[in-house]
Design a protein around this motif. Structure first.
Motif, PDB file in Angstrom:
ATOM      1  N   THR A 277       0.856  -1.186   0.000  1.00  0.00           N
ATOM      2  CA  THR A 277       0.000   0.000   0.000  1.00  0.00           C
ATOM      3  C   THR A 277       0.891   1.234   0.000  1.00  0.00           C
ATOM      4  OG1 THR A 277      -0.104   0.186   2.416  1.00  0.00           O
ATOM      5  CG2 THR A 277      -1.791  -1.193   1.345  1.00  0.00           C
ATOM      6  N   VAL A 278       0.323   2.366  -0.378  1.00  0.00           N
ATOM      7  CA  VAL A 278       1.075   3.625  -0.363  1.00  0.00           C
ATOM      8  C   VAL A 278       1.510   3.952   1.064  1.00  0.00           C
ATOM      9  CG1 VAL A 278       0.930   6.105  -0.759  1.00  0.00           C
ATOM     10  CG2 VAL A 278      -0.055   4.519  -2.431  1.00  0.00           C
ATOM     11  N   GLU A 279       0.621   3.716   2.017  1.00  0.00           N
ATOM     12  CA  GLU A 279       0.938   4.023   3.413  1.00  0.00           C
ATOM     13  C   GLU A 279       2.108   3.186   3.914  1.00  0.00           C
ATOM     14  OE1 GLU A 279      -1.245   3.360   7.692  1.00  0.00           O
ATOM     15  OE2 GLU A 279      -2.361   4.468   6.168  1.00  0.00           O
ATOM     16  N   ARG A 280       2.089   1.899   3.625  1.00  0.00           N
ATOM     17  CA  ARG A 280       3.188   1.038   4.065  1.00  0.00           C
ATOM     18  C   ARG A 280       4.495   1.429   3.390  1.00  0.00           C
ATOM     19  NH1 ARG A 280       1.614  -5.076   5.388  1.00  0.00           N
ATOM     20  NH2 ARG A 280      -0.263  -4.704   6.607  1.00  0.00           N
ATOM     21  N   GLY A 281       4.415   1.788   2.129  1.00  0.00           N
ATOM     22  CA  GLY A 281       5.618   2.225   1.422  1.00  0.00           C
ATOM     23  C   GLY A 281       6.182   3.507   1.999  1.00  0.00           C
ATOM     24  N   ALA A 282       5.303   4.464   2.283  1.00  0.00           N
ATOM     25  CA  ALA A 282       5.748   5.737   2.856  1.00  0.00           C
ATOM     26  C   ALA A 282       6.389   5.532   4.221  1.00  0.00           C
ATOM     27  CB  ALA A 282       4.566   6.699   2.960  1.00  0.00           C
ATOM     28  N   GLN A 283       5.805   4.665   5.036  1.00  0.00           N
ATOM     29  CA  GLN A 283       6.367   4.417   6.355  1.00  0.00           C
ATOM     30  C   GLN A 283       7.726   3.732   6.268  1.00  0.00           C
ATOM     31  OE1 GLN A 283       3.630   2.484   9.046  1.00  0.00           O
ATOM     32  NE2 GLN A 283       2.025   3.998   8.702  1.00  0.00           N
ATOM     33  N   PHE A 284       7.886   2.852   5.299  1.00  0.00           N
ATOM     34  CA  PHE A 284       9.180   2.196   5.138  1.00  0.00           C
ATOM     35  C   PHE A 284      10.253   3.211   4.736  1.00  0.00           C
ATOM     36  CE2 PHE A 284      12.425  -0.218   2.831  1.00  0.00           C
ATOM     37  CZ  PHE A 284      12.718  -1.203   3.762  1.00  0.00           C
ATOM     38  N   VAL A 285       9.913   4.120   3.817  1.00  0.00           N
ATOM     39  CA  VAL A 285      10.857   5.158   3.405  1.00  0.00           C
ATOM     40  C   VAL A 285      11.208   6.061   4.584  1.00  0.00           C
ATOM     41  CG1 VAL A 285      11.135   7.234   1.985  1.00  0.00           C
ATOM     42  CG2 VAL A 285      10.174   5.152   0.979  1.00  0.00           C
ATOM     43  N   MET A 286      10.178   6.479   5.355  1.00  0.00           N
ATOM     44  CA  MET A 286      10.426   7.399   6.463  1.00  0.00           C
ATOM     45  C   MET A 286      11.172   6.731   7.608  1.00  0.00           C
ATOM     46  SD  MET A 286       9.547  10.154   5.236  1.00  0.00           S
ATOM     47  CE  MET A 286      10.096  11.056   6.698  1.00  0.00           C
ATOM     48  N   LEU A 287      11.065   5.414   7.701  1.00  0.00           N
ATOM     49  CA  LEU A 287      11.835   4.700   8.720  1.00  0.00           C
ATOM     50  C   LEU A 287      13.316   5.027   8.573  1.00  0.00           C
ATOM     51  CD1 LEU A 287      11.132   2.387  10.881  1.00  0.00           C
ATOM     52  CD2 LEU A 287      12.114   0.829   9.208  1.00  0.00           C
ATOM     53  N   TYR A 288      13.785   5.064   7.335  1.00  0.00           N
ATOM     54  CA  TYR A 288      15.201   5.330   7.092  1.00  0.00           C
ATOM     55  C   TYR A 288      15.501   6.812   6.920  1.00  0.00           C
ATOM     56  CZ  TYR A 288      16.186   0.467   7.257  1.00  0.00           C
ATOM     57  OH  TYR A 288      16.343  -0.810   7.724  1.00  0.00           O
ATOM     58  N   ALA A 289      14.508   7.574   6.478  1.00  0.00           N
ATOM     59  CA  ALA A 289      14.711   9.025   6.396  1.00  0.00           C
ATOM     60  C   ALA A 289      14.899   9.609   7.795  1.00  0.00           C
ATOM     61  CB  ALA A 289      13.517   9.679   5.700  1.00  0.00           C
ATOM     62  N   PHE A 290      14.060   9.211   8.741  1.00  0.00           N
ATOM     63  CA  PHE A 290      14.198   9.703  10.113  1.00  0.00           C
ATOM     64  C   PHE A 290      15.495   9.202  10.745  1.00  0.00           C
ATOM     65  CE2 PHE A 290       9.339   9.986  10.315  1.00  0.00           C
ATOM     66  CZ  PHE A 290       9.340  11.366  10.144  1.00  0.00           C
ATOM     67  N   THR A 291      15.859   7.955  10.461  1.00  0.00           N
ATOM     68  CA  THR A 291      17.122   7.428  10.981  1.00  0.00           C
ATOM     69  C   THR A 291      18.303   8.248  10.464  1.00  0.00           C
ATOM     70  OG1 THR A 291      16.204   5.184  11.080  1.00  0.00           O
ATOM     71  CG2 THR A 291      18.598   5.386  11.118  1.00  0.00           C
ATOM     72  N   ALA A 292      18.259   8.600   9.174  1.00  0.00           N
ATOM     73  CA  ALA A 292      19.329   9.404   8.583  1.00  0.00           C
ATOM     74  C   ALA A 292      19.387  10.787   9.218  1.00  0.00           C
ATOM     75  CB  ALA A 292      19.124   9.519   7.070  1.00  0.00           C
ATOM     76  N   LEU A 293      18.215  11.393   9.462  1.00  0.00           N
ATOM     77  CA  LEU A 293      18.186  12.734  10.055  1.00  0.00           C
ATOM     78  C   LEU A 293      18.740  12.716  11.476  1.00  0.00           C
ATOM     79  CD1 LEU A 293      14.743  13.910   8.697  1.00  0.00           C
ATOM     80  CD2 LEU A 293      16.921  15.078   8.319  1.00  0.00           C
ATOM     81  N   VAL A 294      18.403  11.678  12.237  1.00  0.00           N
ATOM     82  CA  VAL A 294      18.989  11.546  13.579  1.00  0.00           C
ATOM     83  C   VAL A 294      20.510  11.437  13.458  1.00  0.00           C
ATOM     84  CG1 VAL A 294      19.164  10.074  15.616  1.00  0.00           C
ATOM     85  CG2 VAL A 294      16.915  10.520  14.599  1.00  0.00           C
ATOM     86  N   GLY A 295      20.973  10.652  12.475  1.00  0.00           N
ATOM     87  CA  GLY A 295      22.411  10.504  12.263  1.00  0.00           C
ATOM     88  C   GLY A 295      23.091  11.802  11.877  1.00  0.00           C
ATOM     89  N   PHE A 296      22.442  12.594  10.997  1.00  0.00           N
ATOM     90  CA  PHE A 296      23.005  13.893  10.607  1.00  0.00           C
ATOM     91  C   PHE A 296      23.088  14.823  11.813  1.00  0.00           C
ATOM     92  CE2 PHE A 296      21.189  13.144   6.123  1.00  0.00           C
ATOM     93  CZ  PHE A 296      22.354  12.505   5.723  1.00  0.00           C
ATOM     94  N   GLY A 297      22.049  14.794  12.650  1.00  0.00           N
ATOM     95  CA  GLY A 297      22.072  15.621  13.856  1.00  0.00           C
ATOM     96  C   GLY A 297      23.193  15.219  14.786  1.00  0.00           C
TER      97      GLY A 297
END
Length: 305
Positions: A277-297
């Motif tokens: 589903t679009v929702e599941r896909g978006a959540q999978f992408v954001m799982l790593y986007a948020f992880t990357a942002l925490v890492g950049f911080g």
């Protein structure tokens, strides 16, 4: 066992939320609960609180001489507390009626030095479809992978945490330098730093009981993608700051990263393949986007400190 619950406020704009939080504390089934209200430096707010709660026998009200921030206000509330236990809840939260009684069981049955519980969401503006449950901690809600049932953890959220009052005082309370907005920097982790000191001093953590429930209101501004990305970045920065203060405080973050890689990722991939589903896909992408942002911080914190 007497429980003193510290609740801080500073504005009339959020007074309805404050009142719901205060009333939830006063409606606890535990028969010995004291509400300690700290108004952070605004006499007009103090006057309204006194009008509403000044005659209540289980309410103590204090007003700071000036606006000093949440962590200072919490410490001030603990100074006025008379309970065996000092607990903290925020003005945008609502405690379940059994919350205090459940915390007390942790002290009586588990001999806890500190105890906390589960934060559940009240999506005031609706849940953002792209936000994975593994990152509910961005909005102050207990996230997937936090703990496998009741047991000792490093810390729970600042709106659902408590300490034996003598232990809290011996530790010196919250460190105001570790939290709040400092110019452009939005530092997090006042309770994390305090609980890391608890571990260092007593070799004990916080006893977590998921039945000690506090509901957290998630307002519309907290559901915007931009706000959540900003939050993730500064959380990463805050984690680096924490490590400079307490070098061994990062074990929970390492465990969470392993959980993301070894458990959350395969689970979500499997679900995405079985029912895309679009929702599941978006959540999978954001799982790593948020992880990357925490890492950049975190990396920015290494350069900036």
């Amino acid at each position: 066992m007497r429980v003193s619950v510290v609740l801080c406020t500073y504005t009339l704009d959020e007074y309805d939320n404050f009142r719901e939080a205060a009333n939830s504390v006063l409606a606890q089934t535990h028969d010995d609960v004291e509400l300690v209200v700290v108004v952070d430096g605004y006499e007009d707010v103090y006057d309204v609180v006194v009008d509403d709660y000044g005659d209540h026998p289980d309410v103590t009200i204090h007003c700071n001489d000036e606006n000093e921030g949440l962590l200072v206000s919490r410490n001030r509330g603990a100074e006025h507390a008379t309970g065996d236990v000092v607990a903290f809840v925020d003005a945008d939260a609502v405690a379940h009626p059994e919350w205090a009684a459940t915390l007390v069981r942790s002290y009586e049955d588990r001999n806890a030095l500190a105890a906390g519980g589960q934060m559940t969401p009240r999506w005031v503006a609706g849940k953002p479809a792209f936000l994975p449950e593994e990152f509910y901690w961005l909005v102050g809600v207990t996230h997937r992978g936090f703990a496998d049932g009741a047991g000792e953890v490093r810390n729970t959220f600042g709106s659902n945490i408590s300490f034996r009052r003598d232990v809290f005082r011996e530790l010196g309370g919250f460190d105001p330098a570790v939290g709040g907005r400092k110019g452009e920097k939005n530092l997090q982790g006042g309770e994390t730093e305090l609980c890391a000191r608890l571990r260092e001093e007593y070799d004990r953590g916080v006893y977590y009981d998921p039945d000690a429930v506090v509901e957290h209101k998630v307002f519309d501004y907290r559901t915007s993608l931009l706000w959540l990305c900003d939050r993730a970045f500064w959380q990463g920065y805050s984690k680096r700051v924490m490590e400079t203060i307490l070098p061994d405080s990062g074990d929970e973050e390492s465990a969470f990263l392993r959980y993301l890689l070894l458990t959350a990722t395969p689970d979500r991939l499997r679900g995405l393949v079985e029912r895309p589903t679009v929702e599941r896909g978006a959540q999978f992408v954001m799982l790593y986007a948020f992880t990357a942002l925490v890492g950049f911080g975190y990396l920015y914190g290494m350069v900036d400190r």
